[in-house]
Design an enzyme around this catalytic site. Structure first.
Site: not given
Ligand code: 5GP
Length: 141
Positions: A104, A106
């Site tokens: 993903h 951001h």
């Molecule tokens: P990363 O893997 O890049 O560290 O971040 C994962 C992102 O996913 C985080 O910013 C977190 O807030 C978001 N996130 C985690 N679980 C969910 C979810 O169930 N729904 C949504 N919309 N975002 C999520």
């Protein structure tokens, strides 16, 4: 060798419709939705529908589609929310800060002299996030 993709991750569940999200954009290849713990107003995530863990295993063709749509959605978010700029982030593997293992980007709209909320940010206000998603959808046309 990288760890294989695991389709029990939370974003795979969102793609399958098993978990709700505030959707910003969807087509056959890509889904964009608001981050549940926004580190800046309008923080959203852009993901491919096809399985890929992160930047280390995604196919270049798939990445090209993803970044093209990410740019389009980021521009719409900046315009819709009246931001001064944006921060684009992508984390690969736990060592790189990744927590959800479906690639993903951001998209974090930014305002002059306003710091991002440190991780972990509090849960976003659902009403506010629904309004932001609607504004960005409208800007996408
Ligand atoms: P990363 O893997 O890049 O560290 O971040 C994962 C992102 O996913 C985080 O910013 C977190 O807030 C978001 N996130 C985690 N679980 C969910 C979810 O169930 N729904 C949504 N919309 N975002 C999520």
């Amino acid at each position: 060798m990288t760890t294989p993709y695991d389709d029990t991750n939370i974003f795979a569940k969102i793609i399958r419709g098993e978990i709700p999200c505030h959707k910003v954009f969807e087509d056959a290849d890509v889904l964009a939705f608001m981050d549940i713990m926004p580190r800046s107003p309008g923080h959203l995530l852009v993901i491919p529908k096809a399985p890929a863990r992160n930047l280390l295993d995604i196919a270049p063709e798939q990445l090209a589609v993803l970044i093209r749509q990410t740019q389009r959605i980021a521009k719409a978010a900046v315009s819709a929310l009246g931001a001064d700029g944006l921060t684009l982030q992508q984390f690969s593997e736990a060592a790189g800060g990744q927590e959800v293992f479906h690639i993903h980007f951001h998209v974090l709209p930014r305002w002059n002299d306003v710091r991002m909320t440190p991780h972990p940010a509090p849960m976003g206000d659902k009403t506010v996030q629904a309004e932001q998603a609607a504004k960005i959808r409208a800007a996408l046309g």
